[in-house]
Design a protein around this motif. Structure first.
Motif, PDB file in Angstrom:
ATOM      1  N   LEU A  81       0.734  23.415  12.215  1.00 29.95           N
ATOM      2  CA  LEU A  81       0.222  22.834  10.363  1.00 29.95           C
ATOM      3  C   LEU A  81      -0.926  22.526  10.384  1.00 29.95           C
ATOM      4  N   VAL A  82      -0.661  21.691  10.991  1.00 30.08           N
ATOM      5  CA  VAL A  82      -2.297  20.562  11.653  1.00 30.08           C
ATOM      6  C   VAL A  82      -3.144  21.385  11.247  1.00 30.08           C
ATOM      7  N   ALA A  83      -3.957  22.307  12.342  1.00 22.90           N
ATOM      8  CA  ALA A  83      -4.835  23.433  12.087  1.00 22.90           C
ATOM      9  C   ALA A  83      -4.866  23.728  11.618  1.00 22.90           C
ATOM     10  N   ALA A  84      -4.271  24.442  10.840  1.00 24.25           N
ATOM     11  CA  ALA A  84      -4.087  25.153   9.400  1.00 24.25           C
ATOM     12  C   ALA A  84      -4.603  24.006   8.225  1.00 24.25           C
ATOM     13  N   TYR A  89      -8.461  22.144   4.296  1.00 28.18           N
ATOM     14  CA  TYR A  89      -9.663  21.512   4.087  1.00 28.18           C
ATOM     15  C   TYR A  89     -10.810  21.463   3.840  1.00 28.18           C
ATOM     16  N   GLU A  90     -11.373  22.123   5.022  1.00 20.65           N
ATOM     17  CA  GLU A  90     -12.549  22.212   5.217  1.00 20.65           C
ATOM     18  C   GLU A  90     -12.828  23.736   4.393  1.00 20.65           C
ATOM     19  N   SER A  95     -16.320  25.602  -0.686  1.00 22.29           N
ATOM     20  CA  SER A  95     -16.642  26.129  -2.103  1.00 22.29           C
ATOM     21  C   SER A  95     -18.602  25.819  -2.533  1.00 22.29           C
ATOM     22  N   ALA A  96     -19.071  24.392  -2.274  1.00 25.28           N
ATOM     23  CA  ALA A  96     -20.090  24.657  -2.584  1.00 25.28           C
ATOM     24  C   ALA A  96     -21.287  25.167  -1.583  1.00 25.28           C
ATOM     25  N   GLY A  97     -21.329  25.731  -0.339  1.00 24.39           N
ATOM     26  CA  GLY A  97     -22.328  26.293  -0.345  1.00 24.39           C
ATOM     27  C   GLY A  97     -21.789  28.138   0.098  1.00 24.39           C
ATOM     28  N   GLY A  98     -20.180  27.758   0.576  1.00 23.35           N
ATOM     29  CA  GLY A  98     -19.838  29.031   0.733  1.00 23.35           C
ATOM     30  C   GLY A  98     -20.616  30.596   1.581  1.00 23.35           C
TER      31      GLY A  98
END
Length: 175
Positions: A81-84, A89-90, A95-98
């Motif tokens: 769950l932490v990895a997911a 989050y990343e 979305s700014a760079g995409g």
């Protein structure tokens, strides 16, 4: 034999094989190998995996519950769950760079015949002729790849491939 018996008999074998297909196609996609072969396979067969996985869990429910009595299941749950969460989050911040490939495809998909001609280092008439050889009717130099794909019922990638390459379909003269 009832439908339930058939489903229960095939839950584990289907889970196993669909997981292996998902594993192999996922690795190929991660490595960027054969995306044209694996993307749709991976997405659709992973959706089909949900049903046999659910049946497998249902069939083995008691055994699964016994795992929760051990710390290994709880530690694994937290780690996963932490990895997911970290990847989600990343991804939310990306979305700014995409993805540059998707940005390039978006630009190409909205490009006019004039812009495609410049990219292909040719003229509009040549690009239009290339598209006509694959059965796409270009009515204006300002037609976009997206509008032509929609009107012709073809994939934008097919149109871009035809418009940007000088190779002609087999048996047809080069424009």
């Amino acid at each position: 034999m009832s439908a339930k018996d058939v489903l229960m008999r095939y839950a584990t074998p289907l889970t196993t094989w669909l997981f292996l297909i998902s594993l192999v196609s996922g690795i190929a996609l991660f490595l960027g190998v054969g995306n044209q072969y694996f993307r749709e396979m991976h997405e659709i067969l992973s959706m089909f995996l949900i049903v046999p996985f659910g049946l497998h869990v249902w069939r083995n429910w008691r055994t699964l519950l016994s795992y929760f009595r051990r710390s290994a299941m709880w530690v694994s749950t937290v780690v996963c769950l932490v990895a997911a969460g970290a990847f989600a989050y990343e991804g939310a911040g990306a979305s700014a760079g995409g993805n540059p490939r998707m940005a390039a495809f978006g630009a190409l998909n909205n490009a006019s015949m004039t812009a495609l001609a410049a990219l292909a280092r040719t003229d509009e008439a040549t690009v239009t002729a290339r598209l006509k050889t694959i059965g796409v009717d270009v009515t204006s130099a300002e037609d976009t790849v997206a509008s032509l794909a929609k009107a012709s019922g073809r994939d934008s990638f097919d149109l871009l491939g035809a418009a940007l390459t000088s190779a002609s379909p087999v048996g047809q003269p080069a424009p």
